[in-house]
Structure formats: structure tokens, C-alpha cells
Design a protein around this motif. Structure first.
Motif, PDB file in Angstrom:
ATOM      1  N   GLU A  50       0.877  -1.470  -0.459  1.00 23.99           N
ATOM      2  CA  GLU A  50       0.508  -0.010  -0.018  1.00 23.99           C
ATOM      3  C   GLU A  50       0.526   1.441   0.028  1.00 23.99           C
ATOM      4  OE1 GLU A  50      -2.769  -0.155   3.150  1.00 23.99           O
ATOM      5  OE2 GLU A  50      -3.808  -1.986   2.733  1.00 23.99           O
ATOM      6  N   GLU A  52       2.736   4.389  -0.921  1.00 23.20           N
ATOM      7  CA  GLU A  52       2.744   5.508  -2.033  1.00 23.20           C
ATOM      8  C   GLU A  52       4.214   5.832  -2.432  1.00 23.20           C
ATOM      9  OE1 GLU A  52      -0.493   8.316  -0.144  1.00 23.20           O
ATOM     10  OE2 GLU A  52       1.366   8.898   0.002  1.00 23.20           O
ATOM     11  N   THR A  95      -0.432   7.423  -5.944  1.00 25.52           N
ATOM     12  CA  THR A  95      -0.876   5.722  -4.054  1.00 25.52           C
ATOM     13  C   THR A  95      -0.378   4.873  -5.046  1.00 25.52           C
ATOM     14  OG1 THR A  95      -3.057   5.613  -5.385  1.00 25.52           O
ATOM     15  CG2 THR A  95      -2.736   6.815  -3.951  1.00 25.52           C
ATOM     16  N   ALA A  96      -0.606   3.530  -4.688  1.00 25.08           N
ATOM     17  CA  ALA A  96       0.118   2.044  -4.783  1.00 25.08           C
ATOM     18  C   ALA A  96      -1.020   1.884  -6.077  1.00 25.08           C
ATOM     19  CB  ALA A  96      -0.561   1.065  -3.613  1.00 25.08           C
ATOM     20  N   ASP A  97      -2.416   2.045  -6.117  1.00 22.71           N
ATOM     21  CA  ASP A  97      -2.839   1.940  -7.245  1.00 22.71           C
ATOM     22  C   ASP A  97      -3.413   2.715  -8.845  1.00 22.71           C
ATOM     23  OD1 ASP A  97      -4.312   4.080  -5.964  1.00 22.71           O
ATOM     24  OD2 ASP A  97      -6.218   2.849  -5.871  1.00 22.71           O
ATOM     25  N   GLY A  98      -1.925   3.978  -8.821  1.00 27.32           N
ATOM     26  CA  GLY A  98      -1.874   4.851  -9.805  1.00 27.32           C
ATOM     27  C   GLY A  98      -2.585   6.029  -9.509  1.00 27.32           C
ATOM     28  N   HIS A  99      -3.278   6.825  -8.617  1.00 31.20           N
ATOM     29  CA  HIS A  99      -4.068   7.506  -8.667  1.00 31.20           C
ATOM     30  C   HIS A  99      -2.981   8.982  -7.935  1.00 31.20           C
ATOM     31  CE1 HIS A  99      -7.378   4.155  -8.705  1.00 31.20           C
ATOM     32  NE2 HIS A  99      -7.958   5.872  -9.435  1.00 31.20           N
ATOM     33  N   CYS A 101      -1.964  11.780  -5.492  1.00 29.33           N
ATOM     34  CA  CYS A 101      -2.300  12.135  -3.912  1.00 29.33           C
ATOM     35  C   CYS A 101      -1.541  13.403  -3.577  1.00 29.33           C
ATOM     36  CB  CYS A 101      -1.825  10.958  -2.787  1.00 29.33           C
ATOM     37  SG  CYS A 101      -0.258   9.833  -2.637  1.00 29.33           S
ATOM     38  N   GLN A 127       4.075   2.154 -13.563  1.00 33.30           N
ATOM     39  CA  GLN A 127       4.262   2.220 -12.526  1.00 33.30           C
ATOM     40  C   GLN A 127       4.493   0.363 -12.027  1.00 33.30           C
ATOM     41  OE1 GLN A 127       0.593   2.653 -10.632  1.00 33.30           O
ATOM     42  NE2 GLN A 127       1.801   2.962  -8.754  1.00 33.30           N
ATOM     43  N   THR A 128       5.550   0.620 -11.764  1.00 33.74           N
ATOM     44  CA  THR A 128       5.902  -1.350 -11.243  1.00 33.74           C
ATOM     45  C   THR A 128       6.951  -1.268 -10.262  1.00 33.74           C
ATOM     46  OG1 THR A 128       8.473  -0.836 -12.405  1.00 33.74           O
ATOM     47  CG2 THR A 128       6.451  -1.840 -13.482  1.00 33.74           C
TER      48      THR A 128
END
Length: 278
Positions: A50, A52, A95-99, A101, A127-128
């Protein structure tokens, strides 16, 4: 995911630290055109997956290793940024899901600071755990008090993970030291607190001034768990980070990170970054 991050810790920092940036950020009359980038994990969550990613786009290059190693990556950047305009930079949070923040602008010479969130268009092409690349744009200028701001940023940078190795369940020796510290706080055990505080213990908890000692105790208890559950930990040399959770004296659940440092006398509590959680 945790094993993947663990394997990345062994990758030489220089091999993954360098990155490129282009475009601009403008706030009023202050404008910068970053050409360099570093990206680190702002590993504040209990679950490694999770975390960032904080991307620093700068006019002059930064060394990614001390940024990744710092308890607060912002401190690692500020220590390298000069007071000249060449020390200016933009920080982008992903964020970890690509948004997106949040975005921060730090202009040097003169000093200007700006923070915003929820404005701009983020488009990631990668994003890796090894790399992050994309663009972040604000096509139309927006108002900021009596000025306007606008940006068009492109970045492609290797991700530098926090250095160190995972601690065993309970946080190992740093975790034990933190639990002793919390017990001493809860019980008001000034003898133990003086010992744990090292050289500063004598003036932080003066034996001849109980009122001052109690005031210090009260401030240290604020927002600290009475008893903590340690989800995981990571150690890097004489520094360890613990991810903890527990209720404080007001029955408010607190969760976040704790920094421990090793001295000649053993592990000592240094600082905490804890938030109230449901």
C-alpha cells in the motif's frame, strides 16, 4: 508482494536512482523547469503493497539513497536542496493503485511553498516496483489566492525502495525497546525514562523538579499507544522503523510508524508518526 520489496532492497541504489524530468511548474511569477527526478516509497502503511510513491522533480539532481533512507523523505530532500533557485523542486504523490495524492512546490531564492491535491491530470505509462513514468498536467491555469498556478510535467524514474532488512515478528530488539518505553510512559516510571532518554534524561525528567518532569511525561504520552501491536519492522544499520497500532490513553486507536535508533546503551525511541484511525 513483501518478498518482492525485500528483494529490491538488495539492488544497488545507484542502479535505480537516476531519473529524468521535463516540463514546468509555475506559481505566480515563480517558474521552474525540472530536469531530474528521484522516486521513493513513502512506506507509511502497515501493508508494504500500500506504499505511496513520492516523486521529486528537481532543477538540480538529488541523491536518491539518503531520501529513501530518511524516516521522512521530505527531510532527505530538504537537506540536499540549496537555498538558490537551482534547489527548487516539485513533489508528486502517487498511490499504489496509480492515483494522484497531492503535489507540492518548493521554490528556493526566494522561498515559496505550495500544496494542492485533486487538481491535474495524471497519466502513467509505467508503475512497477522498479520504475514509474508518466505525465501530470494542469491544462488550464487555476487561482491560488491572488495568483495563478499551472503545470505540465513529464517523468521517467527508477524507484528507490527503503534500505534495510525485515525484522522478525514483534519487531525484534527495537520492538522490545519500544514496548519498554511505552510501559514506562504508561506507569510514569521516571527512572526507566531517564535511562532510556540517555544524556537528555537528566534535564527532561529532573529529579529536583517533579512538576517539570510530569509536564514532559504528559506531552510524551499524547497520541502514543498505551500498548502497541507491531505489525512489522525494518532495520537499516543503527536505525529501525516499526509499524505499530494501539489505543492511546483516550481510547483512540493510533496507527503509523515509529523510528528507533541504536545507541551504545541499546535501542532508543526517537520519534513517531501516528494518526487516529477507525
Amino acid at each position: 508482494m513483501a518478498s518482492l520489496f525485500a528483494s529490491l532492497w538488495s539492488i544497488p541504489q545507484a542502479a535505480i536512482a537516476a531519473g529524468n524530468a521535463s516540463g514546468y511548474f509555475r506559481l505566480g511569477e515563480q517558474r521552474i523547469e525540472p530536469r531530474h527526478a528521484v522516486a521513493v516509497q513513502a512506506d507509511s502503511e502497515a501493508a508494504p503493497g500500500e506504499a505511496e510513491t513520492w516523486i521529486y522533480l528537481s532543477v538540480s539532481p538529488f541523491d536518491a539513497a539518503p531520501v529513501a533512507a530518511a524516516f521522512d523523505p521530505d527531510d532527505g530532500v530538504r537537506e540536499q536542496a540549496s537555498d538558490e533557485p537551482s534547489g527548487s523542486y516539485v513533489k508528486l504523490c502517487v498511490t499504489a493503485d496509480g492515483h494522484e495524492c497531492g503535489i507540492d512546490f518548493a521554490h528556493r531564492g526566494p522561498t515559496r511553498n505550495f500544496s494542492s491535491g485533486g487538481h491535474g491530470e495524471l497519466a502513467l505509462v509505467a508503475q512497477t516496483p522498479q520504475r514509474i513514468a508518466g505525465t501530470f498536467k494542469l491544462p488550464e491555469a487555476e487561482d491560488f489566492f491572488e495568483e495563478t498556478y499551472q503545470f505540465d510535467l513529464t517523468f521517467d524514474v527508477g524507484l528507490t525502495p527503503p534500505p534495510g532488512t525485515a525484522l522478525p515478528a514483534g519487531g525484534g530488539e527495537p520492538g522490545k525497546a519500544y514496548q519498554i518505553y511505552l510501559t514506562a510512559l504508561a506507569q510514569g516510571d521516571f527512572d526507566v525514562l531517564r535511562e532510556l532518554a540517555g544524556e537528555s534524561g537528566a534535564y527532561r525528567f529532573p529529579q529536583d523538579d517533579p512538576t517539570s518532569a510530569k509536564e514532559t511525561l504528559k506531552s510524551l504520552r499524547d497520541e502514543q499507544p498505551v500498548v502497541a501491536e507491531i505489525a512489522r519492522g525494518r532495520v537499516n544499520g543503527d536505525q529501525a522503523v516499526l509499524w505499530v497500532k494501539g489505543e492511546d490513553r483516550d481510547d483512540i486507536m493510533r496507527a503509523g510508524r515509529v523510528l528507533m535508533k541504536r545507541t551504545d546503551a541499546g535501542w532508543r525511541f526517537e520519534e513517531a508518526e501516528l494518526d487516529a484511525v477507525d
